[in-house]
Design an enzyme around this catalytic site. Structure first.
Site, PDB file in Angstrom:
ATOM      1  N   ASP A   1       0.852  -1.184   0.000  1.00 22.82           N
ATOM      2  CA  ASP A   1       0.000   0.000   0.000  1.00 22.82           C
ATOM      3  C   ASP A   1       0.889   1.236   0.000  1.00 22.82           C
ATOM      4  OD1 ASP A   1      -2.251   1.524  -0.011  1.00 22.82           O
ATOM      5  OD2 ASP A   1      -2.744   1.254   2.100  1.00 22.82           O
TER       6      ASP A   1
ATOM      7  N   ILE B   1       0.769   8.917   2.081  1.00 22.57           N
ATOM      8  CA  ILE B   1       1.628  10.062   2.374  1.00 22.57           C
ATOM      9  C   ILE B   1       1.609  10.301   3.881  1.00 22.57           C
ATOM     10  CG2 ILE B   1       2.013  12.529   2.001  1.00 22.57           C
ATOM     11  CD1 ILE B   1       0.599  12.241  -0.688  1.00 22.57           C
ATOM     12  N   HIS B   2       2.786  10.439   4.468  1.00 21.21           N
ATOM     13  CA  HIS B   2       2.899  10.687   5.900  1.00 21.21           C
ATOM     14  C   HIS B   2       3.844  11.862   6.154  1.00 21.21           C
ATOM     15  CE1 HIS B   2       0.713   7.131   7.318  1.00 21.21           C
ATOM     16  NE2 HIS B   2       1.259   6.510   6.300  1.00 21.21           N
TER      17      HIS B   2
ATOM     18  N   GLU C   1      -3.471   1.579  -3.291  1.00 21.87           N
ATOM     19  CA  GLU C   1      -3.902   2.780  -4.014  1.00 21.87           C
ATOM     20  C   GLU C   1      -3.076   3.066  -5.259  1.00 21.87           C
ATOM     21  OE1 GLU C   1      -3.926   2.633  -0.718  1.00 21.87           O
ATOM     22  OE2 GLU C   1      -5.869   3.390  -0.025  1.00 21.87           O
TER      23      GLU C   1
ATOM     24  N   GLU D   1      -0.089  22.626   9.049  1.00 26.68           N
ATOM     25  CA  GLU D   1      -1.000  21.597   8.587  1.00 26.68           C
ATOM     26  C   GLU D   1      -2.135  22.210   7.767  1.00 26.68           C
ATOM     27  OE1 GLU D   1      -0.548  18.520   8.706  1.00 26.68           O
ATOM     28  OE2 GLU D   1       0.606  17.934  10.468  1.00 26.68           O
TER      29      GLU D   1
END
Length: 486
Positions: A164, A167-168, A232, A288
């Site tokens: 898999d 994005i982190h 994905e 963020e």
């Protein structure tokens, strides 16, 4: 227009053919806060503090301390650009992604030499240093450190071997160490790391940077649309009608995206936690998507880096957390997911979905709904409930009729001002788990909130009651081709 988009370089070539969509500079830029500070004014948009705007993507060719490397930013910071790079109309992006999820094309392992491995740096080399090898910027002077914001993390489940990509938040912490933040319960690789830790194993991981935009968009799907076991990368395959090519990593038992600009190879170490700002001590992580700088986490995992590989004259790709780029990457897959769920439940009534800039692509959705029968009255609210129940991060849903453009927030607010009554058309659902990055979701704001991250989800029904439609017909202008007069 440029040939088929397959990687970051071909994407940039296509943007060069689009007037006003790409800017390049050879003026030296400092990656520590200055680069993002420049782009905030050029084209960040999103939820960044004003003044900012939606503008062209930008490539910096002279990055201080990184000779031979460039940094691209804002590639996806425009819905128009995303549409051009995915070969469709801007208003059809959500629908195109929905159909791609339903017709996945799995990635394949290539045996050909991988462009991402043209240059190899092993962590065993005496001069190995992530700070020098990877031109990762900091967004602000408050950041915990240099962040990799567009790293496609790829791992496989220790039990099933199913891969898999997600994005982190990745922060460089030392010459061969990075921290990785897993939002609890939100990403599949976090579950893989948890399982590896239960088994006392290291989790091999690759981080591919600078890839085909289809991969970046596809990687942002979440459950229930793409449950555990759904890779994905198969969405990107469907978008391009050909499989994403993977390359075998050189130092860990993992795969990486073959035509990436950079690949970082490493392992997530079990039973180790990292204080995210251990080097800067600012108390912050990075900006963020809601527009605030998030607090540094004391619960990040540690990635021990084993190698960095890259193309010759590599292009680092980055984004500003609160920029329009996040709206594209998070919002368009959410639009696809909402559209697919409601279309299956009540076919033909939902016309389109938009997750707009003010919500960062996650907190807010506009649903364009068509009522054709008296029995359709009330179904619009059922559609909103479906969206809110399935997507925990969604906080506000605006419902509009088919004569309102859901992609034009002025038109949405017009509908709110002329078709909405606060005492009759607001539906509130208090005490629901939402997103921890919304600072208003906290007991400090309201004593009725039981825990940080709990919110009141709200539906704003700005649709006309079916039996009143004749009273709400918009002014009918003559439909002409205005080009004759221009």
């Amino acid at each position: 227009m440029a040939d088929k988009v397959r990687d970051l370089r071909s994407a940039l070539e296509r943007l060069k053919d689009m007037p006003g969509q790409l800017a390049e500079t050879d003026v030296e830029v400092e990656p520590m806060a200055e680069l993002a500070g420049v782009y905030r004014h050029i084209g960040a948009g999103g939820t960044c503090m004003r003044p900012t705007k939606e503008g062209p993507a930008m490539v910096f060719h002279n990055v201080k301390g990184h000779p031979g490397a460039s940094v691209a930013i804002g590639v996806l910071a425009s819905r128009r650009r995303v549409a051009a790079l995915l070969d469709c109309e801007a208003g059809e992006l959500g629908k195109k992604l929905y159909h791609s999820v339903d017709h996945p094309i799995a990635p394949v392992l290539t045996s050909a030499p991988a462009p991402c491995q043209e240059v190899v740096h092993s962590a065993d080399d005496a001069d190995f240093d992530l700070y020098r090898l990877v031109p990762a910027p900091t967004n602000t002077p408050d950041d915990a450190g240099p962040y990799i914001t567009l790293g496609m993390c790829y791992a496989t489940h220790p039990d099933t071997g199913v891969g898999d990509v997600t994005i982190h938040r990745l922060c460089i912490q030392g010459k061969d160490e990075m921290s990785i933040f897993f939002t609890p319960g939100a990403r599949h690789i976090g579950a893989m790391a948890d399982r590896a830790e239960e088994l006392g194993q290291r989790l091999p991981i690759s981080v591919s940077i600078g890839v085909d935009p289809a991969i970046e968009i596809g990687s942002c799907f979440e459950p229930p649309t793409t449950p555990m076991g759904y890779d994905e990368l198969a969405v990107a395959g469907a978008l391009r009608n050909e499989p994403v090519e993977l390359a075998q990593c050189l130092t860990v038992n993992q795969r990486a995206i073959a035509n990436a600009e950079y690949v970082i190879e490493g392992e997530v170490i079990p039973n180790v936690r990292v204080q995210e700002d251990q080097n800067s001590h600012t108390g912050y992580a990075m900006p963020e998507f809601p527009g605030y700088t998030g607090p540094a986490s004391s619960d990040c995992r540690l990635i021990k880096v084993t190698a960095v590989t890259h193309r010759r004259n590599p292009i680092m790709q980055t984004c500003i957390g609160p920029s329009e780029e996040h709206v594209s990457m998070a919002g368009i897959p959410t639009e696809a997911s909402i559209y697919g769920m409601i279309e299956k439940a009540m076919p033909g009534r939902l016309q389109n979905v938009y997750c707009p800039t003010p919500g960062g692509g996650k907190f807010m959705a506009v649903l364009q709904f068509k009522k054709t029968l008296p029995s359709d009255e009330g179904r619009q609210r059922q559609a909103a409930l479906l969206a809110l129940s399935a997507f925990s991060e969604l906080k506000h849903v605006f419902l509009v009729d088919e004569d309102v453009d859901p992609f034009d927030m002025n038109d949405v607010l017009w509908a709110m001002n002329t078709r909405f009554q606060g005492d009759a058309d607001i539906i509130t659902i208090p005490g629901v788990r939402c997103h921890p990055l919304d600072p208003s979701n906290d007991p400090a704001c309201d004593a009725s909130i039981r825990d940080h991250g709990i919110a009141c989800k709200t539906i704003f029904d700005c649709t006309v009651p079916f039996d009143q439609k004749q009273r709400f017909v918009r002014a009918r202008f003559l439909d002409v081709d205005a080009k004759r007069w221009l």
